[in-house]
Design a protein around this motif. Structure first.
Motif, mmCIF file in Angstrom:
data_model
loop_
_atom_site.group_PDB
_atom_site.id
_atom_site.type_symbol
_atom_site.label_atom_id
_atom_site.label_comp_id
_atom_site.label_asym_id
_atom_site.label_seq_id
_atom_site.Cartn_x
_atom_site.Cartn_y
_atom_site.Cartn_z
ATOM 1 N N ASP A 1 0.848 -1.179 0.000
ATOM 2 C CA ASP A 1 0.000 0.000 0.000
ATOM 3 C C ASP A 1 0.890 1.237 0.000
ATOM 4 O O ASP A 1 2.111 1.131 0.145
ATOM 5 N N VAL A 2 0.301 2.417 -0.175
ATOM 6 C CA VAL A 2 1.045 3.673 -0.144
ATOM 7 C C VAL A 2 0.502 4.538 0.980
ATOM 8 O O VAL A 2 -0.707 4.780 1.057
ATOM 9 N N LEU A 3 1.391 4.991 1.876
ATOM 10 C CA LEU A 3 1.020 5.869 2.973
ATOM 11 C C LEU A 3 1.586 7.253 2.710
ATOM 12 O O LEU A 3 2.659 7.400 2.110
ATOM 13 N N LEU A 4 0.898 8.280 3.189
ATOM 14 C CA LEU A 4 1.264 9.660 2.881
ATOM 15 C C LEU A 4 0.970 10.556 4.073
ATOM 16 O O LEU A 4 -0.048 10.391 4.741
ATOM 17 N N THR A 5 1.874 11.520 4.331
ATOM 18 C CA THR A 5 1.646 12.482 5.404
ATOM 19 C C THR A 5 1.442 13.889 4.848
ATOM 20 O O THR A 5 1.859 14.206 3.732
ATOM 21 N N TRP B 1 -3.747 6.497 3.736
ATOM 22 C CA TRP B 1 -3.136 5.419 2.972
ATOM 23 C C TRP B 1 -4.067 4.984 1.841
ATOM 24 O O TRP B 1 -5.273 5.166 1.900
ATOM 25 N N PHE B 2 -3.428 4.464 0.792
ATOM 26 C CA PHE B 2 -4.129 4.023 -0.408
ATOM 27 C C PHE B 2 -3.883 2.525 -0.562
ATOM 28 O O PHE B 2 -2.730 2.081 -0.619
ATOM 29 N N GLN B 3 -4.955 1.761 -0.657
ATOM 30 C CA GLN B 3 -4.834 0.308 -0.681
ATOM 31 C C GLN B 3 -4.258 -0.175 -2.008
ATOM 32 O O GLN B 3 -4.686 0.237 -3.080
ATOM 33 N N GLY B 4 -3.271 -1.065 -1.901
ATOM 34 C CA GLY B 4 -2.630 -1.626 -3.074
ATOM 35 C C GLY B 4 -3.417 -2.778 -3.664
ATOM 36 O O GLY B 4 -4.305 -3.355 -3.029
ATOM 37 N N ALA B 5 -3.076 -3.111 -4.911
ATOM 38 C CA ALA B 5 -3.737 -4.213 -5.620
ATOM 39 C C ALA B 5 -2.690 -5.012 -6.377
ATOM 40 O O ALA B 5 -1.596 -4.516 -6.677
ATOM 41 N N ASP B 6 -3.013 -6.251 -6.704
ATOM 42 C CA ASP B 6 -2.087 -7.128 -7.408
ATOM 43 C C ASP B 6 -1.958 -6.700 -8.862
ATOM 44 O O ASP B 6 -2.945 -6.652 -9.604
ATOM 45 N N ASN B 7 -0.725 -6.351 -9.259
ATOM 46 C CA ASN B 7 -0.416 -6.008 -10.646
ATOM 47 C C ASN B 7 -1.306 -4.877 -11.166
ATOM 48 O O ASN B 7 -1.757 -4.889 -12.311
ATOM 49 N N ALA B 8 -1.560 -3.885 -10.320
ATOM 50 C CA ALA B 8 -2.411 -2.758 -10.696
ATOM 51 C C ALA B 8 -2.069 -1.551 -9.832
ATOM 52 O O ALA B 8 -1.446 -1.680 -8.778
ATOM 53 N N SER B 9 -2.476 -0.373 -10.274
ATOM 54 C CA SER B 9 -2.287 0.836 -9.486
ATOM 55 C C SER B 9 -3.066 0.736 -8.178
ATOM 56 O O SER B 9 -4.122 0.095 -8.117
ATOM 57 N N THR C 1 -8.692 6.198 -3.654
ATOM 58 C CA THR C 1 -9.540 6.619 -2.546
ATOM 59 C C THR C 1 -8.769 6.482 -1.239
ATOM 60 O O THR C 1 -8.420 5.370 -0.834
ATOM 61 N N PRO C 2 -8.467 7.597 -0.574
ATOM 62 C CA PRO C 2 -7.647 7.517 0.640
ATOM 63 C C PRO C 2 -8.424 6.965 1.821
ATOM 64 O O PRO C 2 -9.647 7.141 1.929
ATOM 65 N N GLN C 3 -7.707 6.291 2.706
ATOM 66 C CA GLN C 3 -8.268 5.839 3.971
ATOM 67 C C GLN C 3 -7.520 6.542 5.095
ATOM 68 O O GLN C 3 -6.301 6.721 5.034
ATOM 69 N N LEU C 4 -8.239 6.950 6.115
ATOM 70 C CA LEU C 4 -7.690 7.820 7.151
ATOM 71 C C LEU C 4 -6.963 7.041 8.235
ATOM 72 O O LEU C 4 -7.450 6.024 8.722
ATOM 73 N N VAL C 5 -5.786 7.539 8.594
ATOM 74 C CA VAL C 5 -5.072 7.067 9.777
ATOM 75 C C VAL C 5 -5.216 8.082 10.903
ATOM 76 O O VAL C 5 -5.570 7.743 12.022
ATOM 77 N N ALA C 6 -4.934 9.358 10.598
ATOM 78 C CA ALA C 6 -4.982 10.392 11.627
ATOM 79 C C ALA C 6 -5.294 11.742 11.000
ATOM 80 O O ALA C 6 -4.912 12.016 9.864
ATOM 81 N N ASP C 7 -5.986 12.574 11.752
ATOM 82 C CA ASP C 7 -6.299 13.929 11.319
ATOM 83 C C ASP C 7 -5.875 14.891 12.420
ATOM 84 O O ASP C 7 -6.507 14.970 13.471
ATOM 85 N N ASN C 8 -4.781 15.582 12.194
ATOM 86 C CA ASN C 8 -4.285 16.556 13.159
ATOM 87 C C ASN C 8 -3.550 17.648 12.394
ATOM 88 O O ASN C 8 -3.457 17.603 11.164
ATOM 89 N N ASN C 9 -3.025 18.621 13.082
ATOM 90 C CA ASN C 9 -2.269 19.680 12.406
ATOM 91 C C ASN C 9 -0.812 19.690 12.859
ATOM 92 O O ASN C 9 -0.202 20.733 13.036
ATOM 93 N N PHE C 10 -0.249 18.476 13.006
ATOM 94 C CA PHE C 10 1.106 18.347 13.534
ATOM 95 C C PHE C 10 2.182 18.750 12.517
ATOM 96 O O PHE C 10 3.292 19.042 12.885
ATOM 97 N N GLN C 11 1.889 18.709 11.228
ATOM 98 C CA GLN C 11 2.850 18.992 10.151
ATOM 99 C C GLN C 11 3.997 17.978 10.204
ATOM 100 O O GLN C 11 5.044 18.215 10.772
ATOM 101 N N MET C 12 3.798 16.852 9.533
ATOM 102 C CA MET C 12 4.728 15.729 9.628
ATOM 103 C C MET C 12 5.634 15.659 8.400
ATOM 104 O O MET C 12 5.199 15.266 7.326
#
Length: 475
Positions: free
Chosen positions: A321-325, A336-344, A348-359
């Motif tokens: 999968d691909v994670l992004l801050t 994070w964006f869910q990965g797939a077999d032999n495909a992009s 559609t993003p899935q949420l881990v955290a929502d804050n204003n920490f600036q990571m």
């Protein structure tokens, strides 16, 4: 029964997974980490088998002199971190930080660059579960930045590569395994575009490490192929790919982060670029000396000022999968964006955290030893270090459906372990992306397998006893 898994022989159990709240609430490790935490890394720093953390600050608005730190956090194996004695309180403007086993003793060592002190340094782990004083590898750099480590000349020892922004050089240093480094011929130099970023990976599948380099002036991404294998000798030279991966403009782009990983899960490494100005996060399918095909992962409608991406299997389905801050403070902080077999991957993003920490940096690893990947990060805005426990998958299956094999950690730097219900030693073979066998051995239940001599990249581990194969990444 709740079980978090990494790799499971009985893949049919996946149909029974119940998806719960993905991540637990934030757990603060250090509420006062110094001004502007900027660089972050994870690894077994004290050699006890647990994943520790190290943080460095870059005080952009600092006083005179700026007070920056390198600080590490010891893990007890269950995700309980304790603040240790600072590694350094004299280094300033840390713009590059990584960990690697330089001398083969005690634990992973810390490697860093100072942008305003113009130096590349390391700190060796010691027998007292601490770190020795700074050792300077090169004190004559001009604006050094990102630093990476790996066995570039394939002699079994850790080498180091970094960039020198102000005079646009990409440099590497060969290590002898005892803490001594020699400056080698530059990977590249002389461009007027100001070298900005570097990463190492085996991009042409020949088992040696190549370099991905980005430039500030034209916001381009270039590949330089290591010719160690091609030379048939112990010489390392570099040849630039004839086709640029990407080229944009400083008016519309600022490539803040470039990594490598198998984004589309086809067994080949890709290049992923995070543009902090346009908001675009893009992965590229690159043919050697041929086409470079971009694919969108995220844009400014999702995160306007993205900072850093990581490729990892966060939901234990066997696909990366691909994670992004968020490098700003307005949008979702970690997605994070869910990965797939032999495909992009999914867009559609899935949420881990929502804050204003600036990571500006984060790591993905198994901090609590339960077999799945957690997330640790630093808050540039609120001067903190923290982590999120992965609770993504809960098993709702009968007691007898216990996992047969668990492979952890993944990605790994020096060792992987195989845990399961087997009593006898298992025969395994490890293959590179070309299908070439690079290791054949036996593993014992829950005992570490040394992979430190493998080059960075994607590998397959084949369990001869079961006739199954899994992927893992050597960092």
């Amino acid at each position: 029964m709740k079980k978090t898994l990494r790799c499971i022989i009985f893949l049919t159990l996946l149909s029974n997974f119940m998806f719960a709240q993905p991540f637990a609430a934030v757990q603060t490790i250090d509420a006062s980490a110094g001004t502007d935490p900027y660089e972050f890394a994870s690894g077994d720093l004290d050699g006890d088998g647990d994943i520790d953390l190290v943080m460095a600050t870059y005080d952009f608005n600092g006083g005179t002199p700026a007070q920056d730190y390198i600080r590490w956090y010891k893990n007890d194996g269950n995700g309980n971190f304790t603040i240790q004695t600072d590694v350094s309180t004299t280094i300033q403007y840390v713009d590059g930080l990584t960990v690697a086993d330089i001398d083969g003793q005690y634990g992973l060592d810390i490697i860093a660059t100072s942008a305003n002190q113009d130096k590349l340094v390391y700190f060796l782990s010691n027998a007292a579960e601490g770190f020795d004083p700074e050792v300077v590898i090169d004190g004559a750099l001009i604006g050094p930045g990102e630093v990476v480590a790996g066995d570039i000349n394939m002699d079994g020892n850790i080498d180091i590569a970094t960039i020198s922004f102000s005079n646009s050089r990409t440099q590497w240093y060969s290590g002898d395994g005892a803490g001594n480094f020699t400056a080698e011929a530059d990977i590249e130099s002389g461009t007027a575009n100001s070298t900005l970023y570097i990463n190492l990976a085996d991009l042409d599948g020949d088992t040696d490490l190549d370099a991905v380099v980005t430039y500030y002036g034209d916001q381009s991404i270039e590949i330089f192929y290591n010719q160690y294998i091609e030379s048939g000798s112990t010489a390392v030279t570099w040849i630039k790919d004839t086709v640029t991966v990407e080229s944009s403009s400083t008016a519309t782009s600022f490539i803040f982060n470039v990594i490598t990983g198998d984004v589309n899960n086809d067994g080949n490494l890709n290049i992923i670029a995070v543009d902090n100005f346009s908001g675009d996060v893009t992965w590229y399918e690159k043919v050697k000396n041929g086409s470079s095909t971009p694919h969108a992962i995220s844009d400014d409608s999702i995160i306007d000022r993205p900072a850093v991406a990581v490729v990892a299997d966060i939901n234990n389905d066997g696909e990366n999968d691909v994670l992004l801050t968020d490098g700003g403070s307005a949008d979702d902080a970690i997605i994070w964006f869910q990965g797939a077999d032999n495909a992009s991957p999914s867009t559609t993003p899935q949420l881990v955290a929502d804050n204003n920490f600036q990571m500006y940096d984060f790591t993905v690893d198994d901090y609590d030893g339960d077999g799945d990947k957690d997330i640790a990060s630093i808050g540039f805005f609120n001067d903190t270090v923290f982590w999120y426990e992965n609770e993504l998958i809960t098993l709702d299956v009968p007691e007898f459906a216990i996992e047969e094999l668990i492979l952890y950690p993944n990605p790994a730097q020096t060792h992987i372990s195989i845990k399961g219900s087997f009593n006898d030693a298992l025969n395994i073979s490890i293959l590179n992306t070309l299908g070439q066998e690079v290791m054949n051995t036996e593993v014992i239940n829950n005992e570490p397998l040394d992979i430190s001599k493998l080059n960075t990249g994607l590998y397959m581990i084949k369990f001869e006893t079961y006739g199954v194969t899994y992927k893992f990444v050597k960092e």
